[in-house]
Motif scaffolding. Structure first.
Motif, PDB file in Angstrom:
ATOM      1  N   VAL A 209       0.873  -1.421  -0.110  1.00 42.88           N
ATOM      2  CA  VAL A 209       0.015   0.051  -0.076  1.00 42.88           C
ATOM      3  C   VAL A 209       0.825   1.224   0.068  1.00 42.88           C
ATOM      4  O   VAL A 209       0.263   2.234   0.021  1.00 42.88           O
ATOM      5  N   VAL A 210       2.229   1.036   0.179  1.00 44.44           N
ATOM      6  CA  VAL A 210       3.062   2.254   0.359  1.00 44.44           C
ATOM      7  C   VAL A 210       4.279   2.352  -0.728  1.00 44.44           C
ATOM      8  O   VAL A 210       5.303   2.488  -0.128  1.00 44.44           O
ATOM      9  N   ARG A 211       4.061   1.510  -2.002  1.00 43.38           N
ATOM     10  CA  ARG A 211       5.301   1.305  -2.715  1.00 43.38           C
ATOM     11  C   ARG A 211       5.699   2.904  -3.329  1.00 43.38           C
ATOM     12  O   ARG A 211       4.885   3.581  -3.418  1.00 43.38           O
ATOM     13  N   MET A 212       7.001   2.617  -3.558  1.00 41.22           N
ATOM     14  CA  MET A 212       7.402   3.766  -4.283  1.00 41.22           C
ATOM     15  C   MET A 212       6.575   4.328  -5.270  1.00 41.22           C
ATOM     16  O   MET A 212       6.249   3.290  -6.389  1.00 41.22           O
ATOM     17  N   LYS A 213       6.511   5.642  -5.715  1.00 44.18           N
ATOM     18  CA  LYS A 213       5.681   6.158  -6.671  1.00 44.18           C
ATOM     19  C   LYS A 213       6.124   5.915  -7.839  1.00 44.18           C
ATOM     20  O   LYS A 213       7.577   6.266  -8.314  1.00 44.18           O
ATOM     21  N   ASP A 214       5.338   6.087  -9.230  1.00 40.68           N
ATOM     22  CA  ASP A 214       5.818   5.910 -10.398  1.00 40.68           C
ATOM     23  C   ASP A 214       6.777   7.084 -10.942  1.00 40.68           C
ATOM     24  O   ASP A 214       7.622   6.836 -11.568  1.00 40.68           O
ATOM     25  N   ASP A 215       6.598   8.322 -10.319  1.00 38.09           N
ATOM     26  CA  ASP A 215       7.329   9.591 -10.780  1.00 38.09           C
ATOM     27  C   ASP A 215       8.746   9.146 -10.512  1.00 38.09           C
ATOM     28  O   ASP A 215       9.632   9.497 -11.255  1.00 38.09           O
ATOM     29  N   ILE A 216       9.102   8.798  -9.406  1.00 35.16           N
ATOM     30  CA  ILE A 216      10.323   8.321  -8.874  1.00 35.16           C
ATOM     31  C   ILE A 216      10.796   7.214  -9.946  1.00 35.16           C
ATOM     32  O   ILE A 216      12.145   7.419 -10.282  1.00 35.16           O
ATOM     33  N   LYS A 217      10.300   6.279  -9.811  1.00 29.50           N
ATOM     34  CA  LYS A 217      10.692   5.233 -10.749  1.00 29.50           C
ATOM     35  C   LYS A 217      11.079   5.294 -12.423  1.00 29.50           C
ATOM     36  O   LYS A 217      12.050   5.090 -12.800  1.00 29.50           O
ATOM     37  N   GLU A 218      10.081   6.325 -12.674  1.00 25.81           N
ATOM     38  CA  GLU A 218      10.359   6.387 -14.208  1.00 25.81           C
ATOM     39  C   GLU A 218      11.505   7.544 -14.326  1.00 25.81           C
ATOM     40  O   GLU A 218      12.349   7.619 -15.272  1.00 25.81           O
TER      41      GLU A 218
END
Ligand code: CP
Length: 337
Positions: A209-218
């Protein structure tokens, strides 16, 4: 940031004069050169002693700490650093309750007022984007000391300074970012800064429920950083040089208490986990902790989190913030480099 030398003629920070930032809003404003400069000055700050000319370097400067969310380390380390360099602090904690925000004043109007009293404003706010909003209204430097689940760039400076001090390098290492990665502004800011160094591999270890968000991963993928999401912290414990634990932030789950229950207590750093880690490694945490690092770990020499908090006096919140002679700061936009 524009730093004007204080009354100390031989104060050894000439390179600060050229640091091309006005406000500190997000980690992407920095680059390796500006980070090196900041860390060089932070290292000098470690040697400042009371009663020396250096301890008067900010004589006459005034800093306001405007905090709408609770804080121990960030506010007090900024204020301590200012005091230790001879400056003065105007402090507002619980600003939403005890400032005129409680009467409906907008953030912009508060900033336009406080800038009449202070040479720089350190802002903590509960809304992502608030530091940028404040900067757009400000003629003095705004330092983002945490904007909701957005960023906490001065914490990232402390963290990277600490990594360098603890493991002796900022390249060719592996870091495990653990805990509330979705709401964690410190891990978001840290990921951006670490991406500026060669061959830093990141593991993201978080409850679903609190995974790293896509903006950072991208972003990380775009700049060629190797990252991987893993479920089992013990599976990567032996590989990481830096284990960066974070608190599950209950205050960000007000609308979904069930998710908080799912996330809390999932990843704990304890003596058993420490036994798996390298002898030359460090456990970090921006603090405060609740139960995600067992107190039994505190006596382990690899427990670096209180040293990390002390570095706040010298690095992000101190060495950087209090060196601003913002009366001399050039006006204009965000000044990002
Ligand atoms: N690391 C940090 O931001 O701590 P505080 O919330 O106590 O300021």
């Amino acid at each position: 940031l524009y730093v004007k030398p204080g009354p100390v003629e031989n104060f050894n920070a000439p390179s600060w004069l050229d640091l091309p930032l006005k406000h500190v809003i997000e980690s992407q404003q920095f680059n390796q050169a500006s980070l090196n400069t900041i860390f060089e000055v932070a290292r000098q700050m470690e040697d400042v002693r009371p009663g020396t000319p250096e301890s008067r370097a900010l004589d006459g400067a005034v800093m306001s700490t405007l905090f709408y969310e609770p804080s121990t380390r960030t506010r007090l380390s900024f204020e301590a650093a200012m005091a230790r360099l001879g400056g003065t602090v105007l402090s507002t904690e619980s600003a939403g309750e005890f400032s005129s925000a409680a009467k409906g004043e907008t953030l912009e109007d508060t900033i336009r007022t406080v800038e009449g009293y202070a040479d720089c404003i350190v802002l903590r706010h509960f809304q992502a984007g608030s530091a940028k909003k404040a900067a757009s209204a400000a003629s003095v430097p705004i330092l983002n000391a945490g904007d909701g689940p957005g960023q906490h760039p001065t914490q990232a400076l402390i963290d990277v300074y600490t990594i360098q001090r603890e493991i002796g390098r900022l390249e060719n290492f592996t870091v495990g970012l653990v805990g509330d990665l979705a709401n964690g502004r410190t891990v978001r800011s840290l990921a951006y800064v670490l991406s500026m160094y060669e061959n830093v591999k990141m593991y993201f270890v978080a409850p679903d429920v609190v995974r790293m968000k896509d903006d950072i991963k991208e972003y990380l993928t775009g700049v060629g950083v190797q990252w991987e999401e893993v479920d089992d912290l013990s599976a990567v414990a032996a590989e990481v040089d830096v284990l960066y634990q974070t608190r599950i932030q209950k205050e960000r789950f007000q609308d979904r208490p069930d998710d908080y229950e799912l996330a809390k207590g999932r990843y704990i750093v304890d003596a058993k986990l420490m036994a798996l880690m390298k002898q030359k490694s460090v456990v970090m945490h921006p603090l405060p902790r609740v139960d995600e690092i067992s107190p039994e770990v505190d006596s382990d020499p690899r427990a670096g989190y209180f040293r990390q908090a002390k570095n706040g006096l010298f690095a992000g919140q101190g060495g950087q913030g209090v060196l601003i002679r913002s009366g001399a700061a050039p006006g204009g936009d965000l000044g990002a480099s």
